[in-house]
Design a protein around this motif. Structure first.
Motif, PDB file in Angstrom:
ATOM      1  N   LYS A 258     -20.872 -20.232 -42.669  1.00  0.00           N
ATOM      2  CA  LYS A 258     -21.909 -18.967 -43.240  1.00  0.00           C
ATOM      3  C   LYS A 258     -22.534 -18.088 -42.466  1.00  0.00           C
ATOM      4  O   LYS A 258     -22.716 -16.867 -42.890  1.00  0.00           O
ATOM      5  CB  LYS A 258     -23.256 -20.084 -43.354  1.00  0.00           C
ATOM      6  N   TRP A 262     -21.876 -14.515 -43.749  1.00  0.00           N
ATOM      7  CA  TRP A 262     -23.331 -13.801 -44.553  1.00  0.00           C
ATOM      8  C   TRP A 262     -22.856 -12.420 -43.062  1.00  0.00           C
ATOM      9  O   TRP A 262     -23.975 -11.030 -43.789  1.00  0.00           O
ATOM     10  CB  TRP A 262     -24.439 -14.197 -44.247  1.00  0.00           C
ATOM     11  N   ARG A 309     -31.506 -14.973 -48.087  1.00  0.00           N
ATOM     12  CA  ARG A 309     -30.759 -16.066 -48.748  1.00  0.00           C
ATOM     13  C   ARG A 309     -32.233 -17.351 -48.980  1.00  0.00           C
ATOM     14  O   ARG A 309     -32.733 -17.469 -47.598  1.00  0.00           O
ATOM     15  CB  ARG A 309     -30.194 -17.163 -47.521  1.00  0.00           C
ATOM     16  N   GLU A 331     -28.555 -20.722 -51.417  1.00  0.00           N
ATOM     17  CA  GLU A 331     -27.476 -21.116 -51.165  1.00  0.00           C
ATOM     18  C   GLU A 331     -27.475 -23.288 -50.525  1.00  0.00           C
ATOM     19  O   GLU A 331     -28.839 -23.845 -51.088  1.00  0.00           O
ATOM     20  CB  GLU A 331     -27.491 -21.148 -49.585  1.00  0.00           C
TER      21      GLU A 331
END
Lengths: 404, 363
Positions: A258, A262, A309, A331
């Protein structure tokens, strides 16, 4: 009397291709054989015009469409979709398309699908004056100028929301294709279709992404993956039916994956995305709404409002009532693929974009779910096909004459 | 720091340091109260990782977007203590904010407003002309922002008259009589900016052409509700002032900024055309991209904090308005605290996507 009435109505319509006279005569246009030579030739010529138009260079969506209707590409479609069952196949007749008002090139795909399947088309293009629409209709006009007999098959129109005009085109439609989501469908349903006519409706849908953390970390070209994900999401303000709203992470190295994923995406969004102030407020509002509704929700700390997020402790059936766009992602760390069933067992769920193994998603599909019409690699969610949104367009746009 | 202590001060008396200390103390106290009493507020704060024990400044308190009050019922007191529900005046079909007030919060709203407005009008009550129709306050069950504004300001009027009838026509005779009866006295006028322009100013111009004129040179006009409609008629702030003076001699004209979500602590415009934050509240300008605090003079999204809300978690809110702080403690009018300007609403987003947007549908 009827004719005069139509003339008055058609005065309120702008013809980007075709004319009021052709529109008035739609029901007399003979259907064609799907994928027949003259159709392929027409589209190939339009493709050439589009690709050589210098204005196209600025619009990747126009270029992509140009390539999609090239002869080589169309012949592949022909191979996949031509029905070989001893029956004779013809277009249904007249297809009335309502394109979404905020996607520039969608109308052209809808039109091409109608044409390839042998139909005369009247396409309501977006009300907004996108340059893409002009480039494509200019190309059609150039090509049609040398193909008089094809003119009646391509009518691109623009008009303000107007029930009487919807009524008129619906009354001659053998098939109506409605893009633009639930509200537009509701509006068009007020205009009756003839008894034997059918309708294809593209309702409000949502999509999700499933990324395997280990496959991602092992992947070489992370910039490319970021581009792919950008095209799936930011390119259409993350507001297309195909845009992933949830990123589901599988595998054992989710935290690590992640962070890099990101970071790369943020770099790209910073460079390419046109951020509007209200979007930050919208995302904040949405993240608070969902946090208030469900305990255990965490808004991931973020440097800025380009990407927001929100981590959810479980995927619930109602999560997708709270979707937002323009860079707003839920997420979820997934241990067992069946955990994501609540968001997939929903008719609104359209596409799963995956990175990693497609096979790992199969058990979920086999478990019997109401949603999910497509499982495609990350970066390919927007690729148009004649199998779209759960419809085989060829089957819906043609009729079969049984020969015994 | 209790609300009473803030009440005891003159409303524009505190400088930056003093006010910062006061706001931090009171707003932290309110934050704790809402965390304990509003489960939704607690979950929202937890979701963004806010820890009230670690927070050091009122700027660190989370801000709730005002739109949340349209989507959720947020209250920090038991339902039976709610005495009043205020709603925003949305256009038909739009969701409206619902603000739940108990006796205490409702009373404090009034007290704060009196304190603020009297700084401009003086403490004596005046004959008052409400430039609106009486119908707008008739339905007391649901207080619309317009009705609430009128009722709120009515406290400052001794004798009152509605200048418009329910068809929004100017009551010429009534107005004449009222001015005759109150000759020589200072008159308070109140109304919404656009109504004043449309149904009062334009009518006065017409009447003047017919030889009927009114002298309001001794009046003080307070108006609010925003400039959006006037901007579309190309009427600027200065134009508004100039034209009103020409038609009826009105010179003392004060705009105010306020919202139903934080009723009471309105932001009044001073003699120098600046909106002022009183001791009861503050504005913080946030940069859209990351919500960091903007510099003086830099345009951003307006956050408002208020020391009043106890019955609902509305003490720190993010508006959808854009503006800039012009200065702190140094306005030539002498009032302390921040002074600022409003640029208007944030533009709604133009977004792509397959599903047609609502706005598009009703274009």
């Amino acid at each position: 009397m009827q004719i005069n009435l139509n003339k008055d109505l058609l005065n309120r319509v702008t013809f980007l291709t075709g004319s009021a006279e052709l529109a008035d005569n739609l029901s007399a246009v003979p259907p064609m054989i799907p994928f027949e030579e003259k159709i392929i030739d027409l589209l190939n010529a339009v493709s050439a015009e589009i690709i050589k138009d210098p204005r196209s260079r600025a619009y990747s969506d126009v270029i992509t469409f140009g390539f999609w209707i090239r002869k080589g590409s169309v012949l592949k479609l022909k191979e996949r979709f031509e029905i070989n069952d001893n029956a004779l196949h013809l277009g249904k007749g007249v297809v009335f398309h309502i394109a979404p008002s905020n996607v520039p090139v969608n109308f052209a795909y809808s039109l091409a699908a109608g044409l390839l399947n042998g139909n005369a088309n009247v396409v309501r293009v977006p009300s907004k004056d996108f340059p893409q629409v002009g480039i494509i209709t200019d190309a059609f006009n150039k090509v049609l100028a040398q193909r008089e007999e094809m003119k009646p098959y391509v009518l691109c129109v623009r008009y303000d929301r107007d029930k009487e005009i919807n009524d008129l085109f619906s009354s001659v439609a053998d098939v109506r294709i409605v893009w633009g989501g639930d509200r537009t469908i509701e509006e068009l349903r007020r205009s009756p279709l003839p008894p034997r006519s059918g309708e294809i409706t593209f309702a409000d849908r949502y999509s999700i992404a499933v990324i395997d953390s280990e496959s991602y970390l092992a992947a070489e070209d992370k910039k490319r993956i970021a581009e792919d994900f950008y095209n799936d999401t930011f390119f259409s303000d993350q507001n297309a039916c195909t845009s992933p709203r949830i990123v589901i992470w599988t595998g054992n190295r989710t935290a690590e994956a992640k962070e890099i994923f990101w970071e790369e995406e943020h770099l790209l969004a910073e460079k390419k995305y046109n951020f509007q102030p209200i979007q930050g407020v919208n995302k904040l509002t949405r993240s608070f709404l969902v946090s208030a509704a469900q305990p255990g929700v965490k808004v991931v700390e973020h440097r800025d409002n380009l990407i927001v997020r929100v981590t959810v402790p479980e995927l619930t059936e109602t999560l997708m009532d709270n979707r937002d766009n323009c860079g707003y992602f839920y997420e979820y760390d997934c241990k067992d693929i069946n955990d994501i069933k609540p968001v997939c067992n929903d008719k609104r769920c359209q596409t799963i974009a995956y990175f990693g193994s497609r096979e790992s998603i199969t058990p979920l599909l086999m478990s019997g779910i109401k949603g999910v019409d497509r499982v495609v690699p990350l970066g390919r969610t927007m690729d148009f096909d004649l199998l779209w949104d759960g419809y085989n367009l060829t089957q819906h746009l043609t009729r079969s004459i049984v020969l015994e | 720091m209790t609300f009473e202590e803030i009440m005891s001060l003159s409303p524009y008396s505190l400088n930056k340091e003093e006010k910062g200390k006061l706001l931090t103390e009171r707003l932290m106290e309110l934050t704790r109260h809402h965390l304990e009493n509003c489960p939704e507020y607690r979950r929202m704060s937890e979701a963004v990782g806010f820890d009230v024990e670690k927070a050091e400044d009122y700027r660190d308190i989370p801000f709730l977007p005002v739109r949340l009050f349209k989507e959720m019922d947020l209250k920090s007191v038991p339902g039976e203590e709610i005495v009043k529900t205020m709603t925003s005046s949305g256009t038909t079909g739009q969701a409206v904010s619902k603000i739940y007030l108990d006796r205490e919060t409702s009373a404090n709203q009034q007290k704060a407003m009196v304190k603020i407005v009297q700084d401009f009008t003086g403490s004596a009550r005046m004959p008052m002309i409400i430039i609106d129709c009486p119908g707008v306050v008739k339905n007391r069950a649901m207080f619309s922002a317009r009705g609430a504004g009128i009722l709120g300001f009515s406290m400052f009027g001794a004798k009152k008259i509605y200048a418009l009838d329910d068809d929004m026509r100017l009551d010429v005779e009534g107005l004449k009589e009222f001015l005759e009866n109150n000759k020589g006295q200072r008159i308070l006028l109140f109304g919404f900016t656009f109504m004043i322009w449309q149904h009062f100013y334009k009518e006065l111009v017409r009447l003047k052409d017919e030889g009927i004129s009114f002298d309001l040179s001794d009046g003080i006009l307070i108006h609010g509700g925003g400039w959006k409609k006037l901007i579309s008629e190309a009427v600027s702030h200065d134009e508004f002032h100039k034209r009103l003076e020409v038609v009826c001699g009105l010179r003392s004209i004060h705009d105010y900024y306020g919202m139903v979500e934080q009723t009471g602590c309105i932001y009044m415009e001073c003699e120098h055309g600046h909106l002022h934050a009183s001791n009861f509240s503050d504005v913080i300008i946030r940069r859209p991209i990351d919500f960091s605090e903007a510099e003086i003079g830099e345009t951003g999204i307006i956050q408002v904090v208020s020391t009043i809300p106890e019955s609902y978690p509305g003490h720190s809110l993010l508006t959808e308005d854009e503006g800039a702080v012009l200065g702190v403690d140094d306005c030539p009018c002498g009032r302390k605290g921040k002074y600022f300007k409003i640029n208007g609403r944030l533009k709604s987003a133009e977004i792509r996507g397959c599903s047609d947007t609502y706005a598009d549908k009703f274009k």
